[in-house]
Design an enzyme around this catalytic site. Structure first.
Site, PDB file in Angstrom:
ATOM      1  N   TYR A 159      17.794 -72.038  36.269  1.00  0.00           N
ATOM      2  CA  TYR A 159      18.568 -70.817  36.074  1.00  0.00           C
ATOM      3  C   TYR A 159      19.948 -70.930  36.677  1.00  0.00           C
ATOM      4  O   TYR A 159      20.257 -71.891  37.388  1.00  0.00           O
ATOM      5  CB  TYR A 159      17.816 -69.613  36.650  1.00  0.00           C
ATOM      6  CG  TYR A 159      17.858 -69.488  38.160  1.00  0.00           C
ATOM      7  CD1 TYR A 159      17.146 -70.358  38.982  1.00  0.00           C
ATOM      8  CD2 TYR A 159      18.630 -68.515  38.774  1.00  0.00           C
ATOM      9  CE1 TYR A 159      17.194 -70.235  40.359  1.00  0.00           C
ATOM     10  CE2 TYR A 159      18.684 -68.385  40.165  1.00  0.00           C
ATOM     11  CZ  TYR A 159      17.963 -69.264  40.949  1.00  0.00           C
ATOM     12  OH  TYR A 159      18.020 -69.154  42.314  1.00  0.00           O
ATOM     13  N   ARG A 175      26.631 -77.182  36.529  1.00  0.00           N
ATOM     14  CA  ARG A 175      25.451 -77.194  37.406  1.00  0.00           C
ATOM     15  C   ARG A 175      24.185 -76.971  36.598  1.00  0.00           C
ATOM     16  O   ARG A 175      23.144 -77.571  36.870  1.00  0.00           O
ATOM     17  CB  ARG A 175      25.596 -76.147  38.508  1.00  0.00           C
ATOM     18  CG  ARG A 175      24.463 -76.208  39.526  1.00  0.00           C
ATOM     19  CD  ARG A 175      24.701 -75.336  40.731  1.00  0.00           C
ATOM     20  NE  ARG A 175      24.690 -73.919  40.394  1.00  0.00           N
ATOM     21  CZ  ARG A 175      24.915 -72.937  41.274  1.00  0.00           C
ATOM     22  NH1 ARG A 175      25.180 -73.227  42.545  1.00  0.00           N
ATOM     23  NH2 ARG A 175      24.890 -71.678  40.900  1.00  0.00           N
ATOM     24  N   ARG A 208      -1.508 -74.933  27.797  1.00  0.00           N
ATOM     25  CA  ARG A 208      -1.321 -75.239  29.222  1.00  0.00           C
ATOM     26  C   ARG A 208      -1.727 -76.674  29.542  1.00  0.00           C
ATOM     27  O   ARG A 208      -2.893 -77.056  29.399  1.00  0.00           O
ATOM     28  CB  ARG A 208      -2.121 -74.268  30.104  1.00  0.00           C
ATOM     29  CG  ARG A 208      -1.805 -74.474  31.582  1.00  0.00           C
ATOM     30  CD  ARG A 208      -2.615 -73.590  32.513  1.00  0.00           C
ATOM     31  NE  ARG A 208      -2.233 -73.850  33.889  1.00  0.00           N
ATOM     32  CZ  ARG A 208      -2.642 -74.909  34.607  1.00  0.00           C
ATOM     33  NH1 ARG A 208      -3.482 -75.777  34.093  1.00  0.00           N
ATOM     34  NH2 ARG A 208      -2.215 -75.083  35.845  1.00  0.00           N
ATOM     35  N   HIS A 266       0.024 -79.924  32.223  1.00  0.00           N
ATOM     36  CA  HIS A 266       1.182 -80.240  33.067  1.00  0.00           C
ATOM     37  C   HIS A 266       2.222 -81.087  32.330  1.00  0.00           C
ATOM     38  O   HIS A 266       3.413 -80.879  32.476  1.00  0.00           O
ATOM     39  CB  HIS A 266       0.738 -80.994  34.326  1.00  0.00           C
ATOM     40  CG  HIS A 266       0.022 -80.120  35.310  1.00  0.00           C
ATOM     41  ND1 HIS A 266      -1.114 -79.419  34.996  1.00  0.00           N
ATOM     42  CD2 HIS A 266       0.286 -79.845  36.609  1.00  0.00           C
ATOM     43  CE1 HIS A 266      -1.517 -78.737  36.054  1.00  0.00           C
ATOM     44  NE2 HIS A 266      -0.682 -78.978  37.051  1.00  0.00           N
ATOM     45  N   LYS A 283      18.468 -76.096  40.508  1.00  0.00           N
ATOM     46  CA  LYS A 283      18.345 -74.633  40.588  1.00  0.00           C
ATOM     47  C   LYS A 283      17.126 -74.232  39.766  1.00  0.00           C
ATOM     48  O   LYS A 283      17.228 -73.736  38.634  1.00  0.00           O
ATOM     49  CB  LYS A 283      19.644 -73.962  40.114  1.00  0.00           C
ATOM     50  CG  LYS A 283      19.818 -72.553  40.674  1.00  0.00           C
ATOM     51  CD  LYS A 283      21.264 -72.101  40.611  1.00  0.00           C
ATOM     52  CE  LYS A 283      21.434 -70.614  40.882  1.00  0.00           C
ATOM     53  NZ  LYS A 283      21.046 -70.134  42.201  1.00  0.00           N
ATOM     54  N   GLU A 309      20.386 -75.103  54.435  1.00  0.00           N
ATOM     55  CA  GLU A 309      21.073 -73.980  53.780  1.00  0.00           C
ATOM     56  C   GLU A 309      20.304 -72.705  54.115  1.00  0.00           C
ATOM     57  O   GLU A 309      19.438 -72.705  54.984  1.00  0.00           O
ATOM     58  CB  GLU A 309      21.148 -74.205  52.270  1.00  0.00           C
ATOM     59  CG  GLU A 309      19.786 -74.347  51.608  1.00  0.00           C
ATOM     60  CD  GLU A 309      19.866 -74.523  50.084  1.00  0.00           C
ATOM     61  OE1 GLU A 309      20.901 -74.202  49.475  1.00  0.00           O
ATOM     62  OE2 GLU A 309      18.856 -74.980  49.511  1.00  0.00           O
ATOM     63  N   LEU A 337      21.143 -76.593  47.552  1.00  0.00           N
ATOM     64  CA  LEU A 337      21.756 -76.280  46.272  1.00  0.00           C
ATOM     65  C   LEU A 337      23.276 -76.429  46.403  1.00  0.00           C
ATOM     66  O   LEU A 337      23.856 -75.904  47.352  1.00  0.00           O
ATOM     67  CB  LEU A 337      21.420 -74.842  45.861  1.00  0.00           C
ATOM     68  CG  LEU A 337      21.884 -74.542  44.437  1.00  0.00           C
ATOM     69  CD1 LEU A 337      20.899 -75.121  43.440  1.00  0.00           C
ATOM     70  CD2 LEU A 337      22.049 -73.061  44.213  1.00  0.00           C
TER      71      LEU A 337
HETATM   72  C1  LIG Z   1      18.926 -71.841  47.759  1.00  0.00           C
HETATM   73  C2  LIG Z   1      20.328 -71.443  47.463  1.00  0.00           C
HETATM   74  N1  LIG Z   1      21.332 -72.074  48.073  1.00  0.00           N
HETATM   75  C3  LIG Z   1      22.627 -71.742  47.852  1.00  0.00           C
HETATM   76  C4  LIG Z   1      22.962 -70.713  46.986  1.00  0.00           C
HETATM   77  C5  LIG Z   1      24.418 -70.359  46.763  1.00  0.00           C
HETATM   78  O1  LIG Z   1      24.867 -70.802  45.496  1.00  0.00           O
HETATM   79  P1  LIG Z   1      26.014 -70.001  44.726  1.00  0.00           P
HETATM   80  O2  LIG Z   1      27.185 -69.957  45.658  1.00  0.00           O
HETATM   81  O3  LIG Z   1      26.298 -70.830  43.515  1.00  0.00           O
HETATM   82  O4  LIG Z   1      25.468 -68.649  44.422  1.00  0.00           O
HETATM   83  C6  LIG Z   1      21.946 -70.026  46.314  1.00  0.00           C
HETATM   84  C7  LIG Z   1      22.275 -68.941  45.389  1.00  0.00           C
HETATM   85  O5  LIG Z   1      21.467 -68.154  45.006  1.00  0.00           O
HETATM   86  C8  LIG Z   1      20.600 -70.401  46.552  1.00  0.00           C
HETATM   87  O6  LIG Z   1      19.586 -69.761  45.930  1.00  0.00           O
END
Ligand SMILES: Cc1ncc(COP(=O)(O)O)c(C=O)c1O
Length: 301
Positions: free
Chosen positions: A42, A61, A109, A111, A156, A188, A212
């Site tokens: 997403y 991304r 279903r 995997h 993501k 993070e 991320l």
């Molecule tokens: C795990 C994670 N890290 C970092 C971010 C920040 O990313 P962005 O600045 O692109 O929203 C998000 C955003 O939802 C996130 O879910």
């Protein structure tokens, strides 16, 4: 058939597999692999004054995430742009948060990947609710937690159970975010990237499979560098976070926010620090310039 929407959810127009329709009429089969396996990716794109922010970078991304899960991109970038612009136009709000997701589609279903199954593509746009003036002025509370997620946090993925459980640890004690550590180093937040200020220097971990690659993270580093603010992208130890002068979290919807309490203790003076206040102004000015069209939307194609 109409679905009853949860409280507080407006029946706006959404996009599902080639169609624009009311949210209350959008439905997918229960065998969708997004539902069964969390098999999808997403994006969340902020939209200021009806202009998608850093769209090229979000689309890049998205491609990276799709490559990471070996799912073909259903649309070329131009088609994504066209669909996103149309959804923005159909949403009543000036500032929006645009959510899109692509899953591996509907199949028996199993995997292993299905063959020749079209992906499911869903998009919705909602009012962008940025942090309150109080949160900006006073900062927010966070907790620390061990990062127990998988080792591809750079994808993501819609499979967010690890992030959901970590965020809830924060919410359970009245905080807004969990700041995560793996092997003693900062990774993070549960849904944000983290910046640390020590003796006037902005520190943040380098992009890797452990976090991320945030679009806001990139904006903050660019603004800092352009303004000549000292910053270092390097591994940040837990002790450096615990004894930081300032802590910030960044995300597309939270923009940049000061964390002024960590595990119930004040961060620095317990109020948003001078480096944060400068960065917040830079970010706000940058948005105004974008909205007025004085600045080309800063994206690297
Ligand atoms: C795990 C994670 N890290 C970092 C971010 C920040 O990313 P962005 O600045 O692109 O929203 C998000 C955003 O939802 C996130 O879910």
């Amino acid at each position: 058939m109409q679905f009853e929407l949860p409280p507080g959810v407006a029946d706006g127009t959404v996009y599902l597999n080639g169609e624009f329709l009311p949210l209350s009429q959008a439905r997918i089969p229960v065998l969708d692999r997004g539902f069964i396996f969390g098999d999808g990716v997403y994006e969340v794109i902020p939209v200021y004054a009806r202009r998608p922010f850093r769209l090229a970078e979000h689309l890049r991304r998205l491609q990276r995430s799709l490559d990471g899960i070996r799912l073909a991109n259903p649309y070329p970038a131009d088609e994504w742009r066209r669909l996103i612009e149309e959804l923005i136009a159909r949403c009543p709000h000036r500032d929006q948060s645009l959510y899109l997701q692509v899953t591996r589609g509907v199949a028996k279903r199993d995997h292993a990947f299905p063959k020749d199954t079209p992906p499911t593509v869903f998009m919705m746009a909602n009012l962008l609710s940025t942090p309150s003036a109080e949160a900006v002025q006073q900062g927010v509370a966070a907790v620390t937690a061990e990062d127990n997620r998988w080792l591809r946090c750079d994808i993501k993925s819609i499979a967010l159970l690890g992030n959901v459980l970590l965020r809830q640890q924060a919410v359970d004690v009245g905080a807004v975010e969990a700041i995560l550590f793996r092997d003693g180093a900062l990774t993070e937040g549960a849904a944000s990237n983290i910046f640390v200020v020590r003796r006037g220097v902005i520190l943040t971990p380098p992009k890797s499979h452990l976090m991320l690659p945030g679009t806001t993270y990139d904006v903050i580093l660019e603004l800092a560098r352009n303004a000549g603010m000292p910053c270092e992208v390097r591994a940040v130890a837990r002790e450096e976070v615990l004894s930081a002068d300032e802590l910030w979290l960044t995300s597309a919807t939270r923009e940049v926010l000061a964390v002024t309490s960590l595990d119930g203790k004040p961060v620095g003076t317990g109020a948003p620090g001078p480096v944060f206040r400068r960065m917040y102004r830079l970010f706000a000015d940058f948005k105004v310039r974008l909205e007025r069209g004085l600045e080309a939307v800063p994206e690297h194609r």
